[in-house]
Write a protein that holds these residues in place. Sequence first.
Motif, PDB file in Angstrom:
ATOM      1  N   TRP A  20       5.052  13.193  37.773  1.00 19.68           N
ATOM      2  CA  TRP A  20       5.302  14.528  37.352  1.00 19.68           C
ATOM      3  C   TRP A  20       4.850  14.795  35.861  1.00 19.68           C
ATOM      4  O   TRP A  20       4.470  15.738  35.169  1.00 19.68           O
ATOM      5  CB  TRP A  20       6.565  15.039  37.614  1.00 19.68           C
ATOM      6  CG  TRP A  20       6.640  15.361  39.071  1.00 19.68           C
ATOM      7  CD1 TRP A  20       6.955  14.754  40.166  1.00 19.68           C
ATOM      8  CD2 TRP A  20       6.105  16.471  39.765  1.00 19.68           C
ATOM      9  NE1 TRP A  20       7.010  15.437  41.254  1.00 19.68           N
ATOM     10  CE2 TRP A  20       6.219  16.587  41.063  1.00 19.68           C
ATOM     11  CE3 TRP A  20       5.363  17.687  39.455  1.00 19.68           C
ATOM     12  CZ2 TRP A  20       5.938  17.737  42.090  1.00 19.68           C
ATOM     13  CZ3 TRP A  20       5.025  18.808  40.057  1.00 19.68           C
ATOM     14  CH2 TRP A  20       5.054  18.536  41.501  1.00 19.68           C
ATOM     15  N   GLN A  80      -3.544  18.298  44.324  1.00 17.30           N
ATOM     16  CA  GLN A  80      -2.417  17.997  45.280  1.00 17.30           C
ATOM     17  C   GLN A  80      -0.876  18.350  44.358  1.00 17.30           C
ATOM     18  O   GLN A  80      -0.011  19.044  44.861  1.00 17.30           O
ATOM     19  CB  GLN A  80      -2.296  16.577  45.510  1.00 17.30           C
ATOM     20  CG  GLN A  80      -1.052  16.260  46.446  1.00 17.30           C
ATOM     21  CD  GLN A  80      -0.821  14.874  46.409  1.00 17.30           C
ATOM     22  OE1 GLN A  80      -1.547  13.755  46.036  1.00 17.30           O
ATOM     23  NE2 GLN A  80       0.016  14.466  47.473  1.00 17.30           N
ATOM     24  N   ARG A  81      -0.932  17.832  43.210  1.00 16.82           N
ATOM     25  CA  ARG A  81       0.439  18.191  42.391  1.00 16.82           C
ATOM     26  C   ARG A  81       0.376  19.880  42.208  1.00 16.82           C
ATOM     27  O   ARG A  81       1.136  20.485  41.911  1.00 16.82           O
ATOM     28  CB  ARG A  81       0.308  17.528  41.026  1.00 16.82           C
ATOM     29  CG  ARG A  81       0.677  16.269  41.412  1.00 16.82           C
ATOM     30  CD  ARG A  81       2.433  16.128  41.630  1.00 16.82           C
ATOM     31  NE  ARG A  81       2.701  14.818  41.616  1.00 16.82           N
ATOM     32  CZ  ARG A  81       3.601  14.193  42.437  1.00 16.82           C
ATOM     33  NH1 ARG A  81       4.279  15.138  42.887  1.00 16.82           N
ATOM     34  NH2 ARG A  81       4.040  12.737  42.194  1.00 16.82           N
ATOM     35  N   ARG A 122      -0.407  22.255  44.022  1.00 10.91           N
ATOM     36  CA  ARG A 122      -0.177  22.901  45.353  1.00 10.91           C
ATOM     37  C   ARG A 122       1.537  22.676  45.341  1.00 10.91           C
ATOM     38  O   ARG A 122       2.311  23.776  45.610  1.00 10.91           O
ATOM     39  CB  ARG A 122      -0.548  22.231  46.416  1.00 10.91           C
ATOM     40  CG  ARG A 122      -1.988  22.753  46.681  1.00 10.91           C
ATOM     41  CD  ARG A 122      -2.677  22.358  48.206  1.00 10.91           C
ATOM     42  NE  ARG A 122      -2.677  21.017  48.286  1.00 10.91           N
ATOM     43  CZ  ARG A 122      -3.748  20.080  47.775  1.00 10.91           C
ATOM     44  NH1 ARG A 122      -4.705  20.885  47.385  1.00 10.91           N
ATOM     45  NH2 ARG A 122      -3.818  18.870  48.169  1.00 10.91           N
ATOM     46  N   GLN A 123       1.963  21.355  45.069  1.00  9.30           N
ATOM     47  CA  GLN A 123       3.446  21.123  45.256  1.00  9.30           C
ATOM     48  C   GLN A 123       3.949  21.891  44.104  1.00  9.30           C
ATOM     49  O   GLN A 123       5.181  22.459  44.206  1.00  9.30           O
ATOM     50  CB  GLN A 123       3.459  19.654  44.865  1.00  9.30           C
ATOM     51  CG  GLN A 123       3.286  18.888  46.167  1.00  9.30           C
ATOM     52  CD  GLN A 123       3.396  17.379  45.801  1.00  9.30           C
ATOM     53  OE1 GLN A 123       3.555  17.069  44.571  1.00  9.30           O
ATOM     54  NE2 GLN A 123       2.991  16.624  46.866  1.00  9.30           N
ATOM     55  N   GLN A 155       4.217  25.747  44.884  1.00 10.58           N
ATOM     56  CA  GLN A 155       5.257  26.062  45.821  1.00 10.58           C
ATOM     57  C   GLN A 155       6.631  26.096  45.325  1.00 10.58           C
ATOM     58  O   GLN A 155       7.449  26.677  45.750  1.00 10.58           O
ATOM     59  CB  GLN A 155       4.947  25.180  46.991  1.00 10.58           C
ATOM     60  CG  GLN A 155       3.906  25.265  47.930  1.00 10.58           C
ATOM     61  CD  GLN A 155       3.470  24.021  48.847  1.00 10.58           C
ATOM     62  OE1 GLN A 155       4.336  23.220  48.947  1.00 10.58           O
ATOM     63  NE2 GLN A 155       2.736  24.170  49.652  1.00 10.58           N
ATOM     64  N   HIS A 156       6.926  24.885  44.402  1.00  8.33           N
ATOM     65  CA  HIS A 156       8.273  24.785  44.159  1.00  8.33           C
ATOM     66  C   HIS A 156       8.541  26.022  43.133  1.00  8.33           C
ATOM     67  O   HIS A 156       9.821  26.493  43.023  1.00  8.33           O
ATOM     68  CB  HIS A 156       8.350  23.377  43.235  1.00  8.33           C
ATOM     69  CG  HIS A 156       9.706  23.265  42.862  1.00  8.33           C
ATOM     70  ND1 HIS A 156      10.670  22.710  43.652  1.00  8.33           N
ATOM     71  CD2 HIS A 156      10.245  23.200  41.585  1.00  8.33           C
ATOM     72  CE1 HIS A 156      11.705  22.497  42.897  1.00  8.33           C
ATOM     73  NE2 HIS A 156      11.544  22.908  41.538  1.00  8.33           N
TER      74      HIS A 156
END
Length: 189
Positions: A44, A133-134, A136-137, A140-141
């Motif tokens: 992260w 990918q990160r 999208r995550q 969403q968060h």
Amino acid sequence: MLRIVGLRMVPGVRGGLLVSRMLPRMCSAQNYTTNASEEPPLPWDTYLRLRKQRRMVGIVATIPTMLLTAVFSGSYFLTQEVEPGQMLFGIDPLFVNIGATLACVGAGWLIGPSIGNVAWSLFHRHKAAQIAQRDRQFYQHIRKMRADPSRQVMHNPVPDYYGEKIGSLHAYRQWLRDQVRFLHELTGI
């Protein structure tokens, strides 16, 4: 002596003691269910640093695009012959040409971040799948953790609604505190 462990061969293993200790590290079920071409997710802090870098490159790219559009549009529109008696759209032609030049500079300001993001992406092609990918995550968060915008008022908007300015873990924690503070200000708790 070679022993087959899962799908791997481990040389020099006797009695299975080494196999039982190494099995969780070497032969996890996850290694065999995922694709060999997939890479582990980006940490992260690295992702947030790259995200901040991408945003900064987009902002910095606005300067040359604005200058280029100013030079090219100005060299075209401001060198047009103007007849003093002829009006364009009911306005003096000089003002129309100045307005067209300013509109082109505004378009350069809008296009700059897109060009900067494309240039940044060319330099970070090898991490594109991990970053996507990160992204999208992360979004969403952000969507889950941000304050409800239906309760905002003109003098108290939701702070950084899309999380654009988050560039580090510290900034993310501050963003979370700002969201909670916004909710407390509205409810009076």
